[in-house]
Design a protein around this motif. Structure first.
Motif, PDB file in Angstrom:
ATOM      1  N   THR A  12       7.889  39.774  21.478  1.00 17.52           N
ATOM      2  CA  THR A  12       8.583  38.563  21.036  1.00 17.52           C
ATOM      3  C   THR A  12       9.306  38.851  19.725  1.00 17.52           C
ATOM      4  O   THR A  12      10.338  38.263  19.440  1.00 17.52           O
ATOM      5  N   ASP A  14       2.032  40.532  17.483  1.00 11.41           N
ATOM      6  CA  ASP A  14       3.343  40.039  17.899  1.00 11.41           C
ATOM      7  C   ASP A  14       3.475  38.540  17.624  1.00 11.41           C
ATOM      8  O   ASP A  14       4.518  38.069  17.170  1.00 11.41           O
ATOM      9  N   HIS A  16       8.239  36.643  25.725  1.00  7.76           N
ATOM     10  CA  HIS A  16       8.479  37.768  26.638  1.00  7.76           C
ATOM     11  C   HIS A  16       7.406  37.897  27.725  1.00  7.76           C
ATOM     12  O   HIS A  16       7.250  38.967  28.316  1.00  7.76           O
ATOM     13  N   HIS A  17       6.635  36.824  27.969  1.00  9.69           N
ATOM     14  CA  HIS A  17       5.682  36.853  29.084  1.00  9.69           C
ATOM     15  C   HIS A  17       6.374  36.387  30.367  1.00  9.69           C
ATOM     16  O   HIS A  17       7.278  35.560  30.312  1.00  9.69           O
ATOM     17  N   ASP A  27       5.863  33.590  21.785  1.00  7.25           N
ATOM     18  CA  ASP A  27       4.914  34.542  22.357  1.00  7.25           C
ATOM     19  C   ASP A  27       3.899  33.894  23.300  1.00  7.25           C
ATOM     20  O   ASP A  27       2.796  34.398  23.456  1.00  7.25           O
ATOM     21  N   ASP A  36      -2.084  37.692  18.175  1.00  2.52           N
ATOM     22  CA  ASP A  36      -2.027  39.141  17.991  1.00  2.52           C
ATOM     23  C   ASP A  36      -0.897  39.460  17.014  1.00  2.52           C
ATOM     24  O   ASP A  36      -0.274  38.557  16.445  1.00  2.52           O
TER      25      ASP A  36
HETATM   26 MN   LIG Z   1       3.746  39.722  22.682  1.00  2.00          MN
END
Ligand SMILES: [Mn+2]
Length: 352
Positions: free
Chosen positions: A146, A35, A126-127, A100, A33
């Motif tokens: 991220t 990010d 950031h997950h 990510d 995506d």
């Molecule tokens: Mn992300």
């Protein structure tokens, strides 16, 4: 003021790993995506300015609307690359950046290369709930993206002068796409301060928004309109909506990857609806995606009923079986979760 969220030891470790690495491969999750592309390409620019040999390798080709910035054509896509070439890139790398994603399984075709690599690995993500497969971890689920995390790392290492207009453009692309142009995941004032810093590099803010967001194809608009017209079921008393698309419909509209992007969000425009479910009959299984408002967790629903997971407000899963059976599972889910849903609805409507 943008606060430093890292420990000194963490930053020192990262610096020393970067210092001792010459050839760096930056990787991200499948179906990259904004990010994922933004964080890898943005950080790659910084590394190149530091004099490193750096290369972004992604599992499969990112959507067209994420490949408009300069140097997008340098992204190596594992799905299309020769096996030998891919193996060679990983063999030469002395450092892998895992950006990510929280689980190496999310990298699809890249997975064996990452798992078998003996190079140092650094997680920048950031997950929630990262699987611990890296030597050094920067896991910050509270951050918007991220890209925000990557830019914070750049700042903490004192490398802001290595970002440049192109690096900042990539980071900004991830920031706007992961926050829906600052509609969600962006309540922290510091996210805006970081956006402001990125604007300071002279990036084309409106252009990035326009290219990333206004990119839908005509047949995708027609497919989504058809699905909304013919399959949308709103269960007002629950505050939940369902959209389904069959294989036959996908074919009729010449479906390709990404054509149903964003469709799951549409029912959330109805004020009473706080949870939206979308089912797409793919060739191998039924793909499920869910979105919610507030603190109603679609991650829990996807985990419990559709063998998936994700974020609180955005999650996905799969169903092995027919579309009809998946829909039955949805109704069974509503029945089982009735009390939970009605309690939340009460709170949601009252709290509005
Ligand atoms: Mn992300």
């Amino acid at each position: 003021m943008i606060k430093n969220i890292f420990s000194e030891a963490q930053i020192e470790s990262l610096k020393s790993i970067l210092d001792s690495s010459e050839s760096i491969v930056l990787t991200c999750h499948k179906s990259p995506d904004g990010d994922a592309v933004g964080a890898t390409m943005g950080f790659c620019q910084v590394l190149k300015q530091m004099g490193k040999k750096a290369r972004v390798v992604v599992p499969n080709t990112p959507a067209d609307n994420l490949r408009f910035l300069p140097q997008s054509d340098t992204i190596m896509c594992a799905e299309e690359a020769e096996e030998a070439e891919l193996a060679n890139v990983f063999a030469q790398a002395d450092l892998l950046l895992c950006m990510d994603y929280n689980d190496v399984k999310r990298t699809q075709g890249l997975c064996p290369y990452i798992e078998q690599s003996t190079s140092k690995k650094v997680l920048i993500d950031h997950h929630m709930f990262p699987k611990h497969f890296c030597d050094l971890e920067f896991s910050f689920p509270d951050l918007s993206s991220t890209c925000e995390l990557a830019f914070r790392l750049v700042m903490a290492m004192g490398l802001e002068n290595k970002v440049g207009k192109l690096g900042a453009s990539y980071f900004y692309m991830g920031l706007v796409t992961d926050t829906g142009n600052f509609a969600y995941n962006s309540s922290n004032p510091e996210t805006f301060m970081i956006a402001a810093k990125l604007l300071g590099y002279g990036i084309d803010k409106n252009g990035i928004y326009n290219r990333a967001f206004n990119s839908q194809k005509e047949n995708s608009i027609r497919l989504q309109s058809y699905a909304l017209q013919h399959s949308l079921k709103v269960k007002r008393e629950y505050g939940i909506a369902l959209i389904t698309i069959s294989q036959e419909t996908l074919r009729r509209y010449y479906y390709t990857n990404g054509d149903t992007e964003g469709l799951v969000n549409v029912p959330l425009k109805i004020p009473e609806v706080f949870c939206s479910v979308f089912m797409r009959e793919d060739e191998s299984c039924i793909k499920i995606s869910m979105r919610s408002q507030g603190d109603f967790s679609v991650r829990d629903l996807c985990e419990r009923y559709f063998g998936g997971g994700g974020h609180l407000n955005a999650a996905a899963g799969e169903y092995q079986g027919t579309l009809e059976e998946a829909v039955n599972m949805y109704y069974a889910m509503l029945l089982k979760e009735k009390n939970n849903i009605l309690a939340y609805k009460e709170k949601y409507i009252n709290g509005k």
